[in-house]
Scaffold this motif. Structure first.
Motif, PDB file in Angstrom:
ATOM      1  N   VAL A   1       0.835  -1.201   0.000  1.00  0.00           N
ATOM      2  CA  VAL A   1       0.000   0.000   0.000  1.00  0.00           C
ATOM      3  C   VAL A   1       0.872   1.253   0.000  1.00  0.00           C
ATOM      4  O   VAL A   1       0.597   2.214  -0.735  1.00  0.00           O
ATOM      5  CB  VAL A   1      -0.984  -0.012   1.190  1.00  0.00           C
ATOM      6  N   CYS A   2       1.920   1.252   0.786  1.00  0.00           N
ATOM      7  CA  CYS A   2       2.825   2.417   0.812  1.00  0.00           C
ATOM      8  C   CYS A   2       3.502   2.623  -0.532  1.00  0.00           C
ATOM      9  O   CYS A   2       3.595   3.755  -1.024  1.00  0.00           O
ATOM     10  CB  CYS A   2       3.869   2.249   1.910  1.00  0.00           C
TER      11      CYS A   2
ATOM     12  N   CYS B   1       0.738   3.799  -3.179  1.00  0.00           N
ATOM     13  CA  CYS B   1       0.314   5.189  -2.963  1.00  0.00           C
ATOM     14  C   CYS B   1       1.418   6.170  -3.335  1.00  0.00           C
ATOM     15  O   CYS B   1       1.154   7.193  -3.978  1.00  0.00           O
ATOM     16  CB  CYS B   1      -0.115   5.392  -1.517  1.00  0.00           C
ATOM     17  N   THR B   2       2.640   5.866  -2.958  1.00  0.00           N
ATOM     18  CA  THR B   2       3.754   6.761  -3.281  1.00  0.00           C
ATOM     19  C   THR B   2       3.963   6.856  -4.788  1.00  0.00           C
ATOM     20  O   THR B   2       4.081   7.957  -5.346  1.00  0.00           O
ATOM     21  CB  THR B   2       5.039   6.273  -2.605  1.00  0.00           C
TER      22      THR B   2
END
Length: 66
Positions: free
Chosen positions: A54-55, A58-59
């Motif tokens: 997820v990180c 999203c980034t």
């Protein structure tokens, strides 16, 4: 970045390519984490894998859409 990209005549969302790239990066991070024994110190490895994905997604999505 355009919202949709034409691939062989089919319109695909541009975030699909970011998603695939995030999966490949997450696979590499997961492989390195397993090799160095990081998962021995983690309470819930599948939750860590999801959080890392997820990180990354999203980034990369925010960087690609700017």
């Amino acid at each position: 970045m355009p919202r949709e990209l034409s691939v062989f005549g089919a319109l695909m969302p541009s975030l699909l390519f970011v998603f695939v790239f995030s999966l490949l990066l997450q696979w590499g991070v997961d492989h390195l984490s397993a090799r160095f024994g990081l998962y021995r110190h983690i309470w819930n490895p599948p939750l860590l894998r999801l959080a890392v994905f997820v990180c990354l997604f999203c980034t990369l999505g925010l960087l690609a859409l700017n």
